[in-house]
Write a protein that holds these residues in place. Structure first.
Motif, PDB file in Angstrom:
ATOM      1  N   SER A   2      22.854  51.773  21.049  1.00  0.00           N
ATOM      2  CA  SER A   2      23.776  53.288  20.580  1.00  0.00           C
ATOM      3  C   SER A   2      22.882  53.485  20.054  1.00  0.00           C
ATOM      4  CB  SER A   2      25.081  52.727  19.931  1.00  0.00           C
ATOM      5  OG  SER A   2      24.756  52.653  18.833  1.00  0.00           O
ATOM      6  N   ILE A   3      23.383  55.090  20.225  1.00  0.00           N
ATOM      7  CA  ILE A   3      21.885  56.592  19.812  1.00  0.00           C
ATOM      8  C   ILE A   3      23.241  56.975  19.279  1.00  0.00           C
ATOM      9  CG2 ILE A   3      20.699  56.398  20.953  1.00  0.00           C
ATOM     10  CD1 ILE A   3      21.285  58.673  22.092  1.00  0.00           C
ATOM     11  N   LYS A   4      22.891  57.901  17.493  1.00  0.00           N
ATOM     12  CA  LYS A   4      23.507  59.265  17.710  1.00  0.00           C
ATOM     13  C   LYS A   4      23.395  60.678  18.034  1.00  0.00           C
ATOM     14  CE  LYS A   4      26.555  60.821  13.556  1.00  0.00           C
ATOM     15  NZ  LYS A   4      26.600  61.171  12.312  1.00  0.00           N
ATOM     16  N   VAL A   5      23.633  61.385  18.159  1.00  0.00           N
ATOM     17  CA  VAL A   5      22.983  63.313  18.205  1.00  0.00           C
ATOM     18  C   VAL A   5      22.909  63.302  17.002  1.00  0.00           C
ATOM     19  CG1 VAL A   5      23.304  65.126  19.339  1.00  0.00           C
ATOM     20  CG2 VAL A   5      23.907  62.741  20.495  1.00  0.00           C
ATOM     21  N   VAL A   6      21.791  63.730  16.670  1.00  0.00           N
ATOM     22  CA  VAL A   6      21.488  65.215  15.524  1.00  0.00           C
ATOM     23  C   VAL A   6      21.980  66.283  15.323  1.00  0.00           C
ATOM     24  CG1 VAL A   6      20.263  65.345  13.452  1.00  0.00           C
ATOM     25  CG2 VAL A   6      20.013  63.021  14.288  1.00  0.00           C
ATOM     26  N   ARG A   7      20.721  66.387  16.525  1.00  0.00           N
ATOM     27  CA  ARG A   7      20.771  68.095  17.176  1.00  0.00           C
ATOM     28  C   ARG A   7      20.967  67.744  18.747  1.00  0.00           C
ATOM     29  NH1 ARG A   7      16.091  71.769  15.505  1.00  0.00           N
ATOM     30  NH2 ARG A   7      15.257  70.117  16.026  1.00  0.00           N
ATOM     31  N   PRO A   8      21.591  68.348  19.742  1.00  0.00           N
ATOM     32  CA  PRO A   8      21.829  68.318  20.780  1.00  0.00           C
ATOM     33  C   PRO A   8      20.286  68.788  21.839  1.00  0.00           C
ATOM     34  CG  PRO A   8      23.189  69.252  20.317  1.00  0.00           C
ATOM     35  CD  PRO A   8      22.261  69.192  19.255  1.00  0.00           C
ATOM     36  N   LEU A  10      18.813  72.572  23.411  1.00  0.00           N
ATOM     37  CA  LEU A  10      19.515  73.467  24.838  1.00  0.00           C
ATOM     38  C   LEU A  10      20.336  72.450  25.282  1.00  0.00           C
ATOM     39  CD1 LEU A  10      19.014  76.487  25.467  1.00  0.00           C
ATOM     40  CD2 LEU A  10      17.229  75.386  27.128  1.00  0.00           C
ATOM     41  N   LEU A  11      19.928  71.381  26.002  1.00  0.00           N
ATOM     42  CA  LEU A  11      21.124  71.034  26.527  1.00  0.00           C
ATOM     43  C   LEU A  11      20.834  69.378  26.974  1.00  0.00           C
ATOM     44  CD1 LEU A  11      23.015  71.404  28.753  1.00  0.00           C
ATOM     45  CD2 LEU A  11      21.826  71.752  31.210  1.00  0.00           C
ATOM     46  N   VAL A  12      21.493  68.959  27.309  1.00  0.00           N
ATOM     47  CA  VAL A  12      21.325  67.420  26.552  1.00  0.00           C
ATOM     48  C   VAL A  12      22.957  66.940  27.710  1.00  0.00           C
ATOM     49  CG1 VAL A  12      21.125  64.797  26.295  1.00  0.00           C
ATOM     50  CG2 VAL A  12      20.334  66.992  25.065  1.00  0.00           C
ATOM     51  N   THR A  13      22.978  66.125  29.163  1.00  0.00           N
ATOM     52  CA  THR A  13      23.558  65.665  29.656  1.00  0.00           C
ATOM     53  C   THR A  13      23.311  64.385  29.951  1.00  0.00           C
ATOM     54  OG1 THR A  13      23.181  66.572  31.656  1.00  0.00           O
ATOM     55  CG2 THR A  13      25.179  67.750  30.735  1.00  0.00           C
ATOM     56  N   VAL A  14      24.054  63.873  30.125  1.00  0.00           N
ATOM     57  CA  VAL A  14      24.220  61.877  30.934  1.00  0.00           C
ATOM     58  C   VAL A  14      24.327  62.744  32.288  1.00  0.00           C
ATOM     59  CG1 VAL A  14      25.558  60.006  31.609  1.00  0.00           C
ATOM     60  CG2 VAL A  14      25.653  60.753  29.105  1.00  0.00           C
ATOM     61  N   GLN A  15      23.333  62.055  32.809  1.00  0.00           N
ATOM     62  CA  GLN A  15      23.804  62.439  34.811  1.00  0.00           C
ATOM     63  C   GLN A  15      22.782  60.201  35.582  1.00  0.00           C
ATOM     64  OE1 GLN A  15      24.199  64.485  36.161  1.00  0.00           O
ATOM     65  NE2 GLN A  15      24.601  66.039  34.412  1.00  0.00           N
ATOM     66  N   THR A  57      17.116  69.075  28.858  1.00  0.00           N
ATOM     67  CA  THR A  57      16.040  70.114  29.450  1.00  0.00           C
ATOM     68  C   THR A  57      15.383  71.031  27.635  1.00  0.00           C
ATOM     69  OG1 THR A  57      18.010  70.138  30.661  1.00  0.00           O
ATOM     70  CG2 THR A  57      16.727  72.775  29.979  1.00  0.00           C
ATOM     71  N   LEU A  58      13.961  71.635  27.964  1.00  0.00           N
ATOM     72  CA  LEU A  58      13.199  71.725  27.689  1.00  0.00           C
ATOM     73  C   LEU A  58      12.837  71.281  25.864  1.00  0.00           C
ATOM     74  CD1 LEU A  58      13.762  75.769  28.265  1.00  0.00           C
ATOM     75  CD2 LEU A  58      11.462  73.963  29.062  1.00  0.00           C
ATOM     76  N   THR A  59      14.160  71.757  24.860  1.00  0.00           N
ATOM     77  CA  THR A  59      13.316  71.087  23.069  1.00  0.00           C
ATOM     78  C   THR A  59      14.692  71.287  22.921  1.00  0.00           C
ATOM     79  OG1 THR A  59      12.262  71.873  21.954  1.00  0.00           O
ATOM     80  CG2 THR A  59      13.546  74.420  22.938  1.00  0.00           C
ATOM     81  N   GLY A  60      13.823  70.524  21.296  1.00  0.00           N
ATOM     82  CA  GLY A  60      14.992  70.916  20.426  1.00  0.00           C
ATOM     83  C   GLY A  60      15.942  69.804  20.394  1.00  0.00           C
ATOM     84  N   THR A  61      16.140  68.639  21.818  1.00  0.00           N
ATOM     85  CA  THR A  61      16.966  67.654  20.862  1.00  0.00           C
ATOM     86  C   THR A  61      16.362  66.544  19.748  1.00  0.00           C
ATOM     87  OG1 THR A  61      17.421  67.427  23.005  1.00  0.00           O
ATOM     88  CG2 THR A  61      17.998  65.166  22.000  1.00  0.00           C
ATOM     89  N   GLU A  62      17.303  65.999  19.055  1.00  0.00           N
ATOM     90  CA  GLU A  62      17.327  64.780  18.071  1.00  0.00           C
ATOM     91  C   GLU A  62      18.403  63.432  18.227  1.00  0.00           C
ATOM     92  OE1 GLU A  62      16.147  64.745  12.781  1.00  0.00           O
ATOM     93  OE2 GLU A  62      16.188  66.597  14.339  1.00  0.00           O
ATOM     94  N   LEU A  63      17.830  63.175  18.070  1.00  0.00           N
ATOM     95  CA  LEU A  63      18.410  61.522  18.222  1.00  0.00           C
ATOM     96  C   LEU A  63      18.497  60.506  17.426  1.00  0.00           C
ATOM     97  CD1 LEU A  63      18.158  60.824  21.862  1.00  0.00           C
ATOM     98  CD2 LEU A  63      19.649  62.129  21.162  1.00  0.00           C
ATOM     99  N   VAL A  64      18.996  59.274  16.553  1.00  0.00           N
ATOM    100  CA  VAL A  64      18.566  58.540  15.913  1.00  0.00           C
ATOM    101  C   VAL A  64      18.975  57.413  16.526  1.00  0.00           C
ATOM    102  CG1 VAL A  64      20.937  58.557  14.371  1.00  0.00           C
ATOM    103  CG2 VAL A  64      18.467  56.771  13.282  1.00  0.00           C
ATOM    104  N   LEU A  65      18.478  56.379  16.736  1.00  0.00           N
ATOM    105  CA  LEU A  65      19.170  54.873  17.357  1.00  0.00           C
ATOM    106  C   LEU A  65      19.821  54.005  16.227  1.00  0.00           C
ATOM    107  CD1 LEU A  65      15.719  54.131  18.883  1.00  0.00           C
ATOM    108  CD2 LEU A  65      17.294  55.440  20.076  1.00  0.00           C
ATOM    109  N   GLU A  66      21.136  53.510  16.703  1.00  0.00           N
ATOM    110  CA  GLU A  66      21.703  52.485  15.645  1.00  0.00           C
ATOM    111  C   GLU A  66      21.007  51.414  15.781  1.00  0.00           C
ATOM    112  OE1 GLU A  66      25.600  53.911  16.161  1.00  0.00           O
ATOM    113  OE2 GLU A  66      24.567  55.586  14.727  1.00  0.00           O
ATOM    114  N   ALA A 144      28.051  68.740  28.239  1.00  0.00           N
ATOM    115  CA  ALA A 144      27.202  68.862  26.962  1.00  0.00           C
ATOM    116  C   ALA A 144      27.418  68.271  25.858  1.00  0.00           C
ATOM    117  CB  ALA A 144      26.548  69.683  27.275  1.00  0.00           C
ATOM    118  N   LEU A 145      26.106  67.185  25.677  1.00  0.00           N
ATOM    119  CA  LEU A 145      26.397  66.264  24.272  1.00  0.00           C
ATOM    120  C   LEU A 145      26.050  67.353  22.991  1.00  0.00           C
ATOM    121  CD1 LEU A 145      24.043  63.138  24.713  1.00  0.00           C
ATOM    122  CD2 LEU A 145      26.301  63.540  25.641  1.00  0.00           C
ATOM    123  N   LYS A 146      27.038  66.762  22.275  1.00  0.00           N
ATOM    124  CA  LYS A 146      27.178  67.953  20.374  1.00  0.00           C
ATOM    125  C   LYS A 146      26.632  67.322  19.644  1.00  0.00           C
ATOM    126  CE  LYS A 146      30.886  70.157  21.969  1.00  0.00           C
ATOM    127  NZ  LYS A 146      32.312  70.847  22.040  1.00  0.00           N
TER     128      LYS A 146
END
Length: 339
Positions: A2-8, A10-15, A57-66, A144-146
């Protein structure tokens, strides 16, 4: 996993690859904008190509792996780091639990696809896990993910387990992740966007446009307007496209890549979240293999259309499908034969 969203960002979606059996009811197909990158990312972690991925999309996403995670990131050329160390793209990577994955600015392209072994475990809606934001369906709670969201992965395949076991041997001396030496960047559209050419065929109403407009479609350059999104890209050229005579149309089915021309003369290329029908004249149709190029273009980018025959478009499509089959076979061969 699983992952946790630290910062989403601009735009992150499941597709995934979209929902296609419900367009007759007015339900849009949706799905990944760059299906080639999405499918390649899945194949690189031992999934089938249709599994759900994250479209970033583009930039700014930050995720942490659990948990320890087998992942692959394909699509836009951008700096992705794992605990501050650059994470190579277009190849499988086994990343340690607790690692923070950060997506930096795009050097080229617009969208990246983040796949994990087993795909993302979200409910299917009408046979698809894709997020349709306007309808608030699919994906993760239809949105979108938050920050704070936690996504779980599905059950990994036997091939994914073999890949993980093989890559674990390379962890020593590689910090938070291990990757093989090879990669699959043959599919990287974002590496060839300096002067993009979009191949297109004449559309249903091509002959109803003026001679000047038919020539301009394939001679002038177009710029992606800021009024563009996953539904379609509005284009701006130096000259408007015009019908030779007024034309009254009934709404008819449209497809991804359809080039419509509304009354203002600025064409619109329909994309993943397109409506199911349209009533504007259709001057052209983008070849299937080049629809993904639009996924990697962003507002302000320029390109040109190039004429292509239907036979050429079909041959290019078959070539692209062959390349993906070869990638799938190569991954299986490398890791099924690994000690």
């Amino acid at each position: 996993m699983s992952i946790k969203v630290v910062r989403p960002g601009l735009l992150v979606t499941v597709q995934d690859l979209g929902r296609f059996r419900y367009q007759k009811y007015g339900v849009v197909a949706g799905g990944a904008m760059d299906t080639g990158a999405s499918r390649a990312a899945n194949l690189l972690v031992g999934n089938e190509g249709h599994e759900a991925v994250l479209e970033i999309t583009l930039t700014g996403t930050e995720l942490v792996l659990e948990q320890d995670t087998l992942l692959a990131i394909c699509g836009a050329r951008m700096l992705v780091t794992a605990d501050g160390e650059e994470l190579p793209l277009w190849r499988p990577a086994l990343v340690r639990a607790g690692t923070v994955i950060k997506f930096g600015a795009c050097e080229s392209g617009c969208r990246s696809y983040f796949a994990v072994a087993g795909g993302w475990d979200v409910p299917e809606v009408m046979g698809s896990k894709s997020t349709y934001l306007r309808g608030a369906i699919g994906g993760y709670k239809g949105r979108a993910l938050k920050a704070g969201d936690v996504l779980a992965a599905g059950a990994p395949s036997l091939l994914s387990e073999r890949m993980k076991e093989s890559l674990q041997k390379g962890w020593r001396g590689y910090g938070s992740f291990a990757v093989p030496l090879w990669h699959a960047s043959h599919f990287a559209i974002a590496d060839n966007l300096a002067d993009p050419i979009i191949r297109a065929l004449p559309g249903t109403h091509y002959e109803r446009f003026t001679a000047e407009s038919k020539s301009r479609l394939f001679s002038q350059s177009f710029q992606i307007s800021v009024q563009s999104d996953r539904m379609g890209y509005r284009l701006e050229g130096n000259h408007k496209l015009e019908l030779a005579a007024p034309l009254e149309l009934l709404s008819e089915a449209v497809a991804s890549g359809t080039i419509q021309v509304p009354a203002d003369g600025n064409p619109i290329v329909l994309l993943a979240d397109r409506q199911t029908t349209g009533g504007y004249p259709r001057i052209g149709q983008v070849a299937t293999v080049d629809i993904a190029v639009f996924a990697q273009l962003k507002p302000g980018d320029r390109f040109r259309f190039e004429w292509i025959t239907q036979q050429e478009a079909e041959e290019l499509y078959l070539d692209s499908e062959r390349d993906l089959r070869m990638l799938k076979a190569a991954v299986a061969l490398k890791f099924n034969s690994a000690n």
